[in-house]
Design a protein around this motif. Structure first.
Motif, PDB file in Angstrom:
ATOM      1  N   ARG A 146     -26.873  -9.236  18.420  1.00  0.00           N
ATOM      2  CA  ARG A 146     -25.407  -9.311  18.427  1.00  0.00           C
ATOM      3  C   ARG A 146     -24.769  -8.300  19.377  1.00  0.00           C
ATOM      4  N   LYS A 147     -25.506  -7.228  19.674  1.00  0.00           N
ATOM      5  CA  LYS A 147     -24.961  -6.191  20.552  1.00  0.00           C
ATOM      6  C   LYS A 147     -24.707  -6.751  21.952  1.00  0.00           C
ATOM      7  N   ILE A 148     -25.714  -7.482  22.471  1.00  0.00           N
ATOM      8  CA  ILE A 148     -25.566  -7.963  23.854  1.00  0.00           C
ATOM      9  C   ILE A 148     -24.487  -9.036  23.976  1.00  0.00           C
ATOM     10  N   LEU A 149     -24.103  -9.629  22.858  1.00  0.00           N
ATOM     11  CA  LEU A 149     -23.049 -10.644  22.912  1.00  0.00           C
ATOM     12  C   LEU A 149     -21.661 -10.028  22.702  1.00  0.00           C
ATOM     13  N   GLY A 150     -21.619  -8.708  22.584  1.00  0.00           N
ATOM     14  CA  GLY A 150     -20.317  -8.046  22.404  1.00  0.00           C
ATOM     15  C   GLY A 150     -19.757  -8.267  21.024  1.00  0.00           C
ATOM     16  N   ILE A 151     -20.621  -8.365  20.023  1.00  0.00           N
ATOM     17  CA  ILE A 151     -20.146  -8.598  18.655  1.00  0.00           C
ATOM     18  C   ILE A 151     -20.460  -7.391  17.770  1.00  0.00           C
ATOM     19  N   SER A 152     -21.717  -6.917  17.827  1.00  0.00           N
ATOM     20  CA  SER A 152     -22.088  -5.783  16.974  1.00  0.00           C
ATOM     21  C   SER A 152     -21.523  -4.493  17.570  1.00  0.00           C
ATOM     22  N   ILE A 208     -14.657   0.039  25.962  1.00  0.00           N
ATOM     23  CA  ILE A 208     -15.375   1.309  25.744  1.00  0.00           C
ATOM     24  C   ILE A 208     -16.653   1.047  24.931  1.00  0.00           C
ATOM     25  N   ILE A 209     -16.537   0.180  23.938  1.00  0.00           N
ATOM     26  CA  ILE A 209     -17.681  -0.045  23.044  1.00  0.00           C
ATOM     27  C   ILE A 209     -18.825  -0.770  23.768  1.00  0.00           C
ATOM     28  N   TRP A 210     -18.526  -1.916  24.376  1.00  0.00           N
ATOM     29  CA  TRP A 210     -19.596  -2.709  24.997  1.00  0.00           C
ATOM     30  C   TRP A 210     -19.578  -2.481  26.507  1.00  0.00           C
ATOM     31  N   GLN A 211     -20.396  -1.553  26.951  1.00  0.00           N
ATOM     32  CA  GLN A 211     -20.406  -1.212  28.378  1.00  0.00           C
ATOM     33  C   GLN A 211     -21.619  -1.839  29.062  1.00  0.00           C
ATOM     34  N   LYS A 212     -21.358  -2.363  30.258  1.00  0.00           N
ATOM     35  CA  LYS A 212     -22.450  -2.967  31.007  1.00  0.00           C
ATOM     36  C   LYS A 212     -23.050  -1.903  31.921  1.00  0.00           C
ATOM     37  N   VAL A 213     -24.287  -1.493  31.605  1.00  0.00           N
ATOM     38  CA  VAL A 213     -24.966  -0.480  32.437  1.00  0.00           C
ATOM     39  C   VAL A 213     -26.255  -1.124  32.949  1.00  0.00           C
ATOM     40  N   ASP A 214     -26.408  -1.169  34.265  1.00  0.00           N
ATOM     41  CA  ASP A 214     -27.574  -1.819  34.897  1.00  0.00           C
ATOM     42  C   ASP A 214     -27.807  -3.216  34.330  1.00  0.00           C
ATOM     43  N   ASP A 215     -26.745  -3.972  34.241  1.00  0.00           N
ATOM     44  CA  ASP A 215     -26.819  -5.364  33.765  1.00  0.00           C
ATOM     45  C   ASP A 215     -27.222  -5.493  32.285  1.00  0.00           C
TER      46      ASP A 215
END
Lengths: 587, 321
Positions: A454-460, A417-424
């Protein structure tokens, strides 16, 4: 029943009892060996490869198997010699280490500067779990077989993150391995005071002293250390109660606290924490959560509307304390100038009113743009205490016109839910989460969690995006002195305190227990002696003097004699019942 | 009979093949990915994540991962565990043997005890003892394993002194193999009792109901009229005729034995496959989950096929139909 049958009966039972007694009589006790057994109920052991492990138990099991250049001292401020007997800092960026000359690996081969160089190079491989620990290393130069120089960007960071953490592995073994990233290193060959003599996957590890270790004072006082694996802390604590282990890590469940504390056989204690719980607000500019949370004033009002002190005392009673920063207070970089925001709902209401967040007809506030202040808090269901805390927070917020739903779920569902992939692209899709972090007591790099990428790595999980913060964080890698490093760390905390991507809540002080016949532990070590971070535990553990002479390898309260007695009784009963049925049928 | 067996084996192969695919899809539907669950570290680098994904093939499109998986399964390779970084087949074999050591005897005790009590209850079905026994069996059958295991642990810690965790008293130097065997048996007592108590009720009820159906048949009255003792009628003639449903349930029980007993193994820290699956789900270890699923489903299908064949043998009407 005929008399003959009864006689048959008695004969059968007597025969079985006599045979069993024979077995029983064959027992003799094993040799007098001093054993210390720890039950581990935390994350499972994964691998002996120190460059690919992410499990605390795997690192702890080999903390004394692989040498380090230096070790952190008990004061958490200085370093003591390990493989490097002395060192000097040359200029601002170079550290020269002089290695002990009599160090050998567990296979008898000498340890040289080439092994140290090789270990640091392995740590810097992209697949290595330790790559971030050696980011400050620019160049490694072997001066001679026992002298090595490191050119680094920050000397203090090099000591806290690399020199005291990188395990030294034998080059003559690892360089012959086709793929070190998949090598399981079983049995692990290091040069530390302990060596692994036995390992059974999913069951236990046996460690024994390495008699040729270079510092005799570091040789353990017991003959054998056994780490037993459990699927949870409750099972591990039950094993402590039944005498099958002598200590439990990483903590004991609060439900068994009273039972252990009342029993003089056990020593129960609380240690400084290494884990903390926090609220992360989704402030991601591209996020799909409730946009009102991107307003700093809203976060500030929400922070004032929580009685953090009370929250900690209710959700984690007697084993937590409120924190103002995203670090446990035991961390050497904790900024104690910053204080926990006081509980002030009137101030929270005032801030929201002044910012234009009015209460609607439903009792819920809405933003000047018309967005309702309705939030969902995601919380891992494996922490029932955290779920209670979230529900308490929701209650407080409802009294200032904020509607909150608490959704407990497994961490896999939370992540999705937190880290969603939208348009890559990764976008944060939640509103708020209540989660935990573990932080090493001397780590300054935990602040990386707020760095923009850090967000794009699924950490933040906050999506905090602040170039000023990013630039300041990079200065950690340039700090020339410990004071400078501390200064940067303090400023980073001030920014987080001001911007509130996280609202730190409570630091958890683990409660641990061990059998009172053992001594030699440092209860003030962050995380406690059995959390998996104290490198001195297995070296210093000893029997208290009065029980030492009687100790044997066998568990005292669950001796094999007792087991066998029950077994014999069970066998006799089963056979007797079968015999009865058989005789009756024949009749 | 040959055609009957061939058709059963053919259905079995089709089912196993379908399960290969299901095993691949089902775990990828779980929310969250193994990397984010395993590597919760603020200092992770992009290269590190890429490298780990590449190592386990998680960077490839799903269809490609599927093809690789199927090809590997036919080659007998189940992949490398993401969490343990070891071949899945090695981990599974080790854990499977541990599970079977505990579960085979427990399943046998459950079947024997369940059938025995079910038969006795059917024999004396109107008596108070029969009703009481059936009720107790059902109550035990409904008890949560975790609760019963916890109670037994509590009793053992306070009164019995039996081992409550693991397979052996690790660290002991055994003087001989008999000593080691007895140590294993002592560790098996509590988990075996738990497993037997929570599962024998099912066999009791099946046996009881099958027996009660048979008791009403004419040949039973005829046997009574011929003066045979009740014990002989019930245990020799009625029980034999009631075997089909019992065999069916037993086959499923034996098949699922391979799946381990997640709760029992977890609470008693038994290093079996059940505990391994529990951990694999937590870490979203796809190769390990797929491997476990494959072994469990295959064994259940094989056990069911064997049961089907046995029906044909026990009852010619099944074979002919």
């Amino acid at each position: 029943m005929k008399v003959k049958e009864i006689v048959n009966y008695i004969m059968v039972i007597l025969l079985i009892v006599s045979l069993s007694s024979g077995v029983y009589g064959c027992y003799t006790y094993g040799q007098q060996v001093k054993v210390f057994r720890v039950g581990w109920g935390g994350t499972s052991f994964d691998t002996f490869n120190p460059f690919t492990t992410y499990a605390a138990i795997s690192s702890w099991s080999t903390l004394n198997v692989y040498s380090r250049l230096v070790r952190i001292a008990s004061d958490l401020k200085s370093f003591v010699p390990d493989l490097a007997e002395k060192w000097e800092v040359i200029g601002d960026n170079t550290v020269r280490f002089h290695l002990v000359k009599n160090a050998t690996f567990h296979d008898g081969k000498p340890v040289t500067a080439y092994d140290v160089e090789y270990s640091f190079k392995l740590s810097a491989e992209p697949w290595s779990a330790r790559i971030s620990s050696v980011k400050m290393v620019k160049e490694i130069k072997v001066v001679d077989s026992y002298t090595i120089e490191f050119d680094v960007t920050s000397v203090p960071l090099f000591f806290t993150e690399a020199a005291s953490t990188v395990p030294i592995v034998p080059k003559h073994i690892w360089s012959n391995v086709s793929d070190p990233s998949t090598y399981d290193a079983n049995p692990p060959i290091g040069s530390g005071p302990l060596k692994v003599t036995e390992y059974k996957e999913g069951q236990y590890i046996v460690l024994e002293p390495y008699k040729n270790f270079y510092y005799k004072k570091w040789l353990p006082k017991v003959d054998r250390i056994i780490i037993k694996f459990y699927s949870d802390v409750t099972s591990a604590t039950n094993a402590l109660l039944s005498g099958e282990v002598d200590a439990v890590g990483p903590y004991i469940p609060i439900s068994l606290y009273e039972t252990l504390a009342k029993n003089p056989q056990f020593k129960v204690f609380k240690s400084p924490g290494t884990m903390y719980f926090y609220l992360a607000f989704n402030v991601d500019p591209e996020g799909t959560g409730n946009p009102t949370l991107r307003d700093r004033l809203v976060r500030k009002a929400l922070a004032y509307a929580i009685n953090i002190e009370y929250l900690c005392s209710v959700a984690w009673p007697n084993y937590s304390k409120p924190i103002a920063n995203p670090l446990p207070t035991s961390n050497i970089f904790y900024n104690s100038n910053l204080k926990v925001r006081p509980f002030n709902q009137s101030l929270a209401v005032k801030i929201l009113d002044e910012a234009g967040y009015r209460v609607g007809s439903s009792g819920v506030r809405f933003s000047p743009d018309g967005v309702e202040m309705k939030y969902t808090i995601l919380v891992p269901n494996k922490f029932p205490e955290a779920v209670n805390a979230a529900q308490l927070i929701a209650k407080w917020w409802s009294s200032i016109g904020v509607s909150t739903t608490v959704k407990p779920m497994d961490t896999g569902s939370m992540s999705s839910i937190i880290w969603q992939k939208v348009d890559d692209k990764i976008k944060l899709g939640h509103d708020i989460d209540l989660w935990d972090w573990f932080v090493d007591p001397i780590s300054a790099t935990h602040f990386e969690v707020f760095v923009s990428d850090r967000k794009i790595l699924g950490i933040s999980d906050s999506g905090y995006n602040n170039s000023e913060y990013d630039n300041l964080f990079n200065k950690i890698y340039e700090a020339k002195t410990m004071d400078e490093l501390k200064d940067v760390a303090y400023k980073l905390q001030e920014m987080v305190y001001r911007d509130l991507p996280y609202l730190p809540l409570c630091e958890i002080q683990p409660i641990q227990a061990h059998n009172a016949k053992f001594t030699g532990f440092d209860y003030n070590w962050p995380g406690g002696p059995f959390s998996g971070s104290d490198w001195r535990v297995f070296i210093s553990v000893a029997f208290v003097e009065e029980v030492q002479p009687t100790e044997s390898t066998r568990p005292t309260s669950t001796s094999l004699t007792t087991y066998t007695t029950y077994l014999v009784i069970a066998i006799v009963i089963i056979v007797a019942v079968v015999a009865l049925l058989f005789l009756r049928r024949r009749g | 009979m040959k055609r009957y067996i061939a058709s059963k084996i053919f259905s079995m192969i089709i089912s196993i093949l379908a399960l290969f695919t299901l095993g691949f899809i089902i775990f990828r539907l779980l929310p969250g990915d193994p990397i984010s669950l395993m590597l919760r570290d603020p200092r992770l680098t992009e290269d590190q994540i890429k490298s780990i994904k590449a190592k386990f093939g998680l960077d490839k499109p799903l269809w490609e991962q599927y093809v690789i998986y199927i090809v590997n399964v036919f080659k007998g390779e189940l992949g490398i565990s993401i969490y343990y970084k070891k071949p899945v087949s090695n981990i599974l074999l080790d854990r499977l043997s541990n599970s079977l050591i505990l579960l085979i005897p427990s399943t046998i005790y459950s079947i024997v005890l369940g059938v025995l009590i079910g038969t006795l209850c059917a024999w004396r079905r109107s008596g108070f003892a029969s009703r009481l026994t059936t009720t107790i069996s059902l109550v035990l059958y409904s008890l949560p394993t975790y609760w019963l295991g916890g109670i037994l642990i509590l009793i053992s810690i306070n009164f019995l002194g039996l081992p409550v965790s693991g397979m052996y008293s690790y660290g002991i130097e055994y003087l001989n193999s008999l000593e080691k065997f007895l140590d294993l048996l002592s560790h098996m007592i509590l988990p075996s009792i738990t497993l037997t108590l929570v599962s024998f009720g099912g066999f009791t009820v099946i046996t009881w109901s099958a027996m009660v159906d048979i008791i009403r048949e004419d040949f039973v009255w005829a046997l009574h009229a011929m003066g045979y003792p009740s014990r002989v009628i019930y245990f020799k003639h009625v029980l034999r005729n009631a075997l089909i449903p019992i065999v069916s349930v037993s086959a499923i029980a034996i098949g699922t034995t391979v799946a381990g007993a997640v709760f029992t193994e977890t609470i008693f820290a038994w290093p079996g496959i059940g505990r391994l699956i529990y951990e694999a789900v937590i870490y979203r270890d796809y190769p390990l989950l797929q491997g476990s699923f494959l072994i469990i489903t295959t064994s259940v299908i094989i056990a069911n096929t064997l049961a089907d064949m046995l029906y044909g043998f026990l009852d010619p009407r099944v074979r002919r139909s």
